[in-house]
Scaffold this motif. Sequence first.
Motif, PDB file in Angstrom:
ATOM      1  N   SER A   1       0.834  -1.206   0.000  1.00  0.00           N
ATOM      2  CA  SER A   1       0.000   0.000   0.000  1.00  0.00           C
ATOM      3  C   SER A   1       0.862   1.246   0.000  1.00  0.00           C
ATOM      4  CB  SER A   1      -0.944   0.097   1.196  1.00  0.00           C
ATOM      5  OG  SER A   1      -1.272  -1.123   1.691  1.00  0.00           O
ATOM      6  N   SER A   2       1.980   1.242   0.737  1.00  0.00           N
ATOM      7  CA  SER A   2       2.754   2.489   0.715  1.00  0.00           C
ATOM      8  C   SER A   2       3.428   2.692  -0.630  1.00  0.00           C
ATOM      9  CB  SER A   2       3.759   2.572   1.871  1.00  0.00           C
ATOM     10  OG  SER A   2       4.370   1.344   2.084  1.00  0.00           O
ATOM     11  N   ALA A   3       3.561   1.619  -1.432  1.00  0.00           N
ATOM     12  CA  ALA A   3       4.071   1.808  -2.789  1.00  0.00           C
ATOM     13  C   ALA A   3       2.936   2.133  -3.760  1.00  0.00           C
ATOM     14  CB  ALA A   3       4.817   0.569  -3.249  1.00  0.00           C
ATOM     15  N   GLY A   4       1.741   2.339  -3.202  1.00  0.00           N
ATOM     16  CA  GLY A   4       0.623   2.771  -4.041  1.00  0.00           C
ATOM     17  C   GLY A   4      -0.120   1.642  -4.725  1.00  0.00           C
TER      18      GLY A   4
ATOM     19  N   GLN B   1       7.368  -1.985 -11.088  1.00  0.00           N
ATOM     20  CA  GLN B   1       8.261  -1.036 -10.437  1.00  0.00           C
ATOM     21  C   GLN B   1       7.779  -0.775  -9.012  1.00  0.00           C
ATOM     22  OE1 GLN B   1      11.194   0.051 -10.032  1.00  0.00           O
ATOM     23  NE2 GLN B   1      11.404   1.174 -11.945  1.00  0.00           N
ATOM     24  N   ARG B   2       6.471  -0.690  -8.821  1.00  0.00           N
ATOM     25  CA  ARG B   2       5.940  -0.456  -7.479  1.00  0.00           C
ATOM     26  C   ARG B   2       6.182  -1.662  -6.576  1.00  0.00           C
ATOM     27  NH1 ARG B   2       2.091   3.859  -7.215  1.00  0.00           N
ATOM     28  NH2 ARG B   2       1.788   4.774  -9.272  1.00  0.00           N
ATOM     29  N   VAL B   3       6.093  -2.868  -7.147  1.00  0.00           N
ATOM     30  CA  VAL B   3       6.362  -4.065  -6.342  1.00  0.00           C
ATOM     31  C   VAL B   3       7.818  -4.054  -5.875  1.00  0.00           C
ATOM     32  CG1 VAL B   3       6.582  -6.577  -6.415  1.00  0.00           C
ATOM     33  CG2 VAL B   3       4.562  -5.487  -7.363  1.00  0.00           C
ATOM     34  N   LEU B   4       8.719  -3.671  -6.770  1.00  0.00           N
ATOM     35  CA  LEU B   4      10.131  -3.575  -6.391  1.00  0.00           C
ATOM     36  C   LEU B   4      10.325  -2.563  -5.272  1.00  0.00           C
ATOM     37  CD1 LEU B   4      12.493  -3.483  -9.480  1.00  0.00           C
ATOM     38  CD2 LEU B   4      12.306  -5.200  -7.708  1.00  0.00           C
ATOM     39  N   ILE B   5       9.676  -1.417  -5.420  1.00  0.00           N
ATOM     40  CA  ILE B   5       9.796  -0.379  -4.395  1.00  0.00           C
ATOM     41  C   ILE B   5       9.213  -0.905  -3.087  1.00  0.00           C
ATOM     42  CG2 ILE B   5       9.033   1.938  -3.734  1.00  0.00           C
ATOM     43  CD1 ILE B   5       9.232   2.712  -6.693  1.00  0.00           C
ATOM     44  N   ALA B   6       8.072  -1.610  -3.173  1.00  0.00           N
ATOM     45  CA  ALA B   6       7.447  -2.156  -1.964  1.00  0.00           C
ATOM     46  C   ALA B   6       8.392  -3.130  -1.267  1.00  0.00           C
ATOM     47  CB  ALA B   6       6.134  -2.850  -2.326  1.00  0.00           C
ATOM     48  N   GLY B   7       9.087  -3.971  -2.060  1.00  0.00           N
ATOM     49  CA  GLY B   7      10.022  -4.931  -1.471  1.00  0.00           C
ATOM     50  C   GLY B   7      11.102  -4.233  -0.658  1.00  0.00           C
TER      51      GLY B   7
ATOM     52  N   ILE C   1       3.226   6.614 -17.356  1.00  0.00           N
ATOM     53  CA  ILE C   1       3.380   6.016 -16.028  1.00  0.00           C
ATOM     54  C   ILE C   1       4.442   6.759 -15.219  1.00  0.00           C
ATOM     55  CG2 ILE C   1       3.811   3.817 -14.827  1.00  0.00           C
ATOM     56  CD1 ILE C   1       1.554   3.637 -16.741  1.00  0.00           C
ATOM     57  N   ARG C   2       5.425   7.315 -15.947  1.00  0.00           N
ATOM     58  CA  ARG C   2       6.559   8.015 -15.326  1.00  0.00           C
ATOM     59  C   ARG C   2       6.175   8.879 -14.145  1.00  0.00           C
ATOM     60  NH1 ARG C   2      11.139  10.601 -18.164  1.00  0.00           N
ATOM     61  NH2 ARG C   2      10.517  12.404 -16.972  1.00  0.00           N
ATOM     62  N   GLY C   3       5.249   9.803 -14.420  1.00  0.00           N
ATOM     63  CA  GLY C   3       4.886  10.797 -13.431  1.00  0.00           C
ATOM     64  C   GLY C   3       4.417  10.168 -12.136  1.00  0.00           C
ATOM     65  N   GLU C   4       3.640   9.093 -12.251  1.00  0.00           N
ATOM     66  CA  GLU C   4       3.103   8.426 -11.073  1.00  0.00           C
ATOM     67  C   GLU C   4       4.212   7.865 -10.190  1.00  0.00           C
ATOM     68  OE1 GLU C   4      -0.586   7.357 -10.463  1.00  0.00           O
ATOM     69  OE2 GLU C   4      -0.401   9.416 -11.196  1.00  0.00           O
ATOM     70  N   ILE C   5       5.225   7.268 -10.838  1.00  0.00           N
ATOM     71  CA  ILE C   5       6.315   6.677 -10.057  1.00  0.00           C
ATOM     72  C   ILE C   5       7.143   7.783  -9.398  1.00  0.00           C
ATOM     73  CG2 ILE C   5       8.434   5.303 -10.231  1.00  0.00           C
ATOM     74  CD1 ILE C   5       6.024   3.562 -10.489  1.00  0.00           C
ATOM     75  N   LEU C   6       7.389   8.856 -10.146  1.00  0.00           N
ATOM     76  CA  LEU C   6       8.148   9.973  -9.562  1.00  0.00           C
ATOM     77  C   LEU C   6       7.369  10.594  -8.410  1.00  0.00           C
ATOM     78  CD1 LEU C   6       9.594  11.652 -12.764  1.00  0.00           C
ATOM     79  CD2 LEU C   6      10.651   9.991 -11.242  1.00  0.00           C
ATOM     80  N   ALA C   7       6.044  10.720  -8.591  1.00  0.00           N
ATOM     81  CA  ALA C   7       5.217  11.272  -7.521  1.00  0.00           C
ATOM     82  C   ALA C   7       5.296  10.380  -6.288  1.00  0.00           C
ATOM     83  CB  ALA C   7       3.769  11.415  -7.992  1.00  0.00           C
ATOM     84  N   LEU C   8       5.393   9.066  -6.518  1.00  0.00           N
ATOM     85  CA  LEU C   8       5.511   8.132  -5.392  1.00  0.00           C
ATOM     86  C   LEU C   8       6.804   8.398  -4.615  1.00  0.00           C
ATOM     87  CD1 LEU C   8       4.782   5.550  -3.810  1.00  0.00           C
ATOM     88  CD2 LEU C   8       5.923   4.251  -5.601  1.00  0.00           C
ATOM     89  N   LEU C   9       7.907   8.612  -5.338  1.00  0.00           N
ATOM     90  CA  LEU C   9       9.178   8.886  -4.661  1.00  0.00           C
ATOM     91  C   LEU C   9       9.070  10.166  -3.824  1.00  0.00           C
ATOM     92  CD1 LEU C   9      11.780   8.004  -7.443  1.00  0.00           C
ATOM     93  CD2 LEU C   9      11.116   6.645  -5.465  1.00  0.00           C
TER      94      LEU C   9
ATOM     95  N   PRO D   1       5.662  16.071 -10.720  1.00  0.00           N
ATOM     96  CA  PRO D   1       5.701  15.234 -11.919  1.00  0.00           C
ATOM     97  C   PRO D   1       4.282  14.932 -12.378  1.00  0.00           C
ATOM     98  CG  PRO D   1       6.276  13.950  -9.976  1.00  0.00           C
ATOM     99  CD  PRO D   1       6.188  15.377  -9.530  1.00  0.00           C
ATOM    100  N   ALA D   2       4.063  15.074 -13.674  1.00  0.00           N
ATOM    101  CA  ALA D   2       2.711  14.866 -14.190  1.00  0.00           C
ATOM    102  C   ALA D   2       2.607  13.460 -14.753  1.00  0.00           C
ATOM    103  CB  ALA D   2       2.411  15.884 -15.283  1.00  0.00           C
ATOM    104  N   GLY D   3       1.570  12.783 -14.399  1.00  0.00           N
ATOM    105  CA  GLY D   3       1.381  11.433 -14.933  1.00  0.00           C
ATOM    106  C   GLY D   3      -0.093  11.104 -14.987  1.00  0.00           C
ATOM    107  N   LEU D   4      -0.363   9.969 -15.573  1.00  0.00           N
ATOM    108  CA  LEU D   4      -1.741   9.509 -15.683  1.00  0.00           C
ATOM    109  C   LEU D   4      -1.896   8.311 -14.768  1.00  0.00           C
ATOM    110  CD1 LEU D   4      -2.360   9.421 -19.500  1.00  0.00           C
ATOM    111  CD2 LEU D   4      -3.615  10.784 -17.841  1.00  0.00           C
ATOM    112  N   ALA D   5      -3.004   8.252 -14.087  1.00  0.00           N
ATOM    113  CA  ALA D   5      -3.262   7.057 -13.279  1.00  0.00           C
ATOM    114  C   ALA D   5      -3.617   5.916 -14.226  1.00  0.00           C
ATOM    115  CB  ALA D   5      -4.398   7.324 -12.314  1.00  0.00           C
TER     116      ALA D   5
END
Lengths: 301, 344, 335
Positions: B135-138, B159-165, B187-195, C281-285
């Motif tokens: 969940s914390s990896a989204g 990528q999120r599973v790796l981050i979760a690990g 997808i890029r933006g979502e992963i960067l936003a997660l970081l 960072p801008a992204g799409l869900a």
Amino acid sequence: MSTDARISARALARRRRSASLRRGWALFREHRSGVAGLVILGCFTAMALLAPLVSDSAGLSVTRSTGGILQPPDSQFWLGTDENGRSILTLLVWGSRISLFVGLLATAISMFVGTIMGLAAGYFRGFVGAALFRITEWFLVIPFLPLAIVIATVLQRGLLTIAFVIGITSWPGTALLIRSQVLSIRERPYIERAQILGAGRWHQIRRHILPNVMPMVFANTTLTVAVAILTETTLSFLGLGDPTRVSWGSMLEGAYSVGAMTTGSWWYILPPGICVVLVVLSFVLVGQALEDVLNPRLRRR
Amino acid sequence: MTGSVWRAENVHVSFGTTPRSRALDGVDLEIRSGEIVALVGESGSGKTTLARVITGLQAPTTGQVLLDGEPLGTGQRALRAYRRRTQLILQDPLGALNPRHTVYESVAEGIRLHGLAASDPEGRSEAELVAAALSSAGLRPPERLFLRYPHELSGGQRQRVLIAGSLALSPELLIADEPVSSLDASIRGEILALLLRLRETLGLGVLVVTHDLGLAWNIADRVAVMYLGRIVESGSTEEVLQRPQHPYTRALLSVVPEIEGMEQTILTGEIPDPARIPPGCRFHPRCPALERGEASAAGVDEACRTQDPRLLPLPLPGHAAACHLAQVRAGAATGTATESGRTS
Amino acid sequence: MAEDAIVVDESLGSETLLDLRSLSVTYQTDQGPVPAVRGVDLTVRRGEVVGVAGESGCGKSTLASTVLRLQPATATVTGEVLVSGADVITMRWGELRALRWAGASIVFQGALHALNPVQSVGAQIGEPIRIHEPGIEDSEVTARISELLQQVGLSPSRAAMYPHQLSGGQRQRVMIAMALACRPALIVADEPTTALDVMVQAQVLGVLEKLVKDLDVGMMIISHDLSVLASSCDRIVVMYAGRVVEEGPAHAVFDRALHPYTAALSAAFPRVGDPAARFAPAGLAGDPPDPTSRPPGCSFAPRCPLAIEACREAEPELREIEPGRWAACIRVGEP
């Protein structure tokens, strides 16, 4: 709640595993030759297991034999008799037990040694890996049959000796195969990831490398069994087998020494010969099909 | 958060025999928890090697890595404890997950290795820890992904599973090697936003290794630009990317396709072989400022060819560059810059 | 509607090299037919660089492969693929062979794997020349190889080298030289700069740009990176889930996207120095749609920040929003 999730998780995992088994079986069935091999193997295994039911072991005794000498097939002795008047069919049925037993035991020894050596030679870098690799190569270039003959002569004659001799001389091929597979797997990023997570060597081998080489070990097993059965036949034929037991190899030896070839006693030579060929062939066919099923690189376009 | 400090001190890594290939040639870098640092450079600049050194996967030939002033141990046990605090997210999320392991097994691997379920202060079970990490990896709801295999996931999910690990170990520093280069643009933006979110909620330090300056602008507080085994320019993201002082940084920025109105400076050739690092300034054979005569106008062309510049602070806030010309232009004393000579 | 666009193109007087007309490609798989390309119209004229942008699985590589009928045998193609006026789909083998290399050629992605490791690059560049012009003098082939290497910015002495002796950027240049060997009028470049560093990417893009200018060819560049296309193309076509969702002049598309998907793609590559992109960072869900189960209505609706109820009902048509700019979105141009 979480324990519920976990239990159902386990159950689901099991269901998934059985689903993948079923998928594998479906793939296997696409290989007609593999299925044919499996059927033949099933017949031989049944024959070996049911030997005490279908024929009396008394028929193996030289002194209590009832038939004539090298009698051709007739209604009483379907496959004729040997030089001692024993039924070839009885010998064949009981011989299958020894041939298959020695073949499987030798394979188990060979796979065990080969897998350990291959894993270690592939996993460890530097001196250890190189030394193990040299030892494997050394064993590989020793002419296999002479070595087997030498060991079989030195050691006490017996079934276990034969299995041991075959096992100890046939592992290098397996080891090289496993080593090359391990070399490629150990470079995969997930091994490095395990290391980053804090995994030691044992964990890397047990959780990541071994499960990935096991399919290959299995596929290779079937091929090794074929070689082992052939070798057992060869050694017995050369008179290095267990003298107290009948195997297909010792039958061939008997046939050779009484000159069954020159006397035209084909019923003494052909049945054990054909059995060896059939079993070896079906192990190879099953092995090829298994390799196709288990090796994802060969699978699907 | 405690505010730990990771420091790489004069790290050298070389491989092979003569001439030895100098993948890292004297690098100093500091990262604090709660900070996002981007390590920028082309392939062959040594940025991935530096990430591996900081994770303890690669031992430096000389120099050391310190965590809160303590040098990084070399024993299995010490490294294990260190890695709980410092996690690396590998490039190529598909390859980094064992294809035979489910998501649950992959995330639980670290938890089991460190026996975290037994020592959890809140008494959570392994499954709860895995769920929390996912969940914390989204990845929500986490239970739905437990039994998936890597090939059944999308690139972003992997990528999120790796981050979760990694998150499952509650590290203090996350090193991400090209975290989005293999992912689809949307997808890029979502992963960067997660970081970014992880930094905010967990106080994580993040070191992002990337060739992408846009990514650095997106999320980094500080930027360090690497060239041929050295950091050649570093400073706050705004400083380095908007007022680049090193000619190499300028050239890199000029070829980013989305930057308009900057005249393109396309360097010829590629990064030289790290076994044959040019004498003097390592960038001088490709340096556009030297070629255009700017260096000789400033009277440093001789220094460029013969003296290895050190990374020295410029009179701009928090900005440093390893360039004779930049030092002269900034009005700094060149004496200190040039006398240092070569590193061995 | 796209027919109108073609009429406009021809009125400009420059020759149309590639003309895709309502092209659809469907793969036959175990799970049934999977449409990869669904009704795409696209033209490339001489001297023009057209970019096709989209993410993995959007159908852009399938689109490229149909230009030379290189799509896998499991694919069914409908519509027309006209290369210099000749329909590739119905063409006989002999004509197709002549067309490959000489009429149009493809620069594939992954330059290391596309080159033969045991042949010198010169021999590999020369191979198509020898095949297409049997009986050609050796000296002339050598001269052509040197010329081709120079065109892509490599020294002719590289001809004797083997692929492993070259860097990634140099190999990509060799691939381009090979594509040029038989002087094609149309070049299709599939992800020509993926996996290359920014500096090398700029070098390769420079080579491609110069070729279009010097040789007066037409080019189609396929990339997932909208910013690369914006800097190197005249026109950009954006694909999503097998369809064109936006088309227009490159800079206009990148800077002022009409379709919300294009806007998201464009924002994914932030402008350095843009304060709006700092720590944002801008992204799409969500993920790109699975081609086996496409949502009803607009394929992009499930991820679209602007989606309304009507979006989920019918797939929007590609329509001209302003002169030369097309988008397939019912919300574009709303008051």
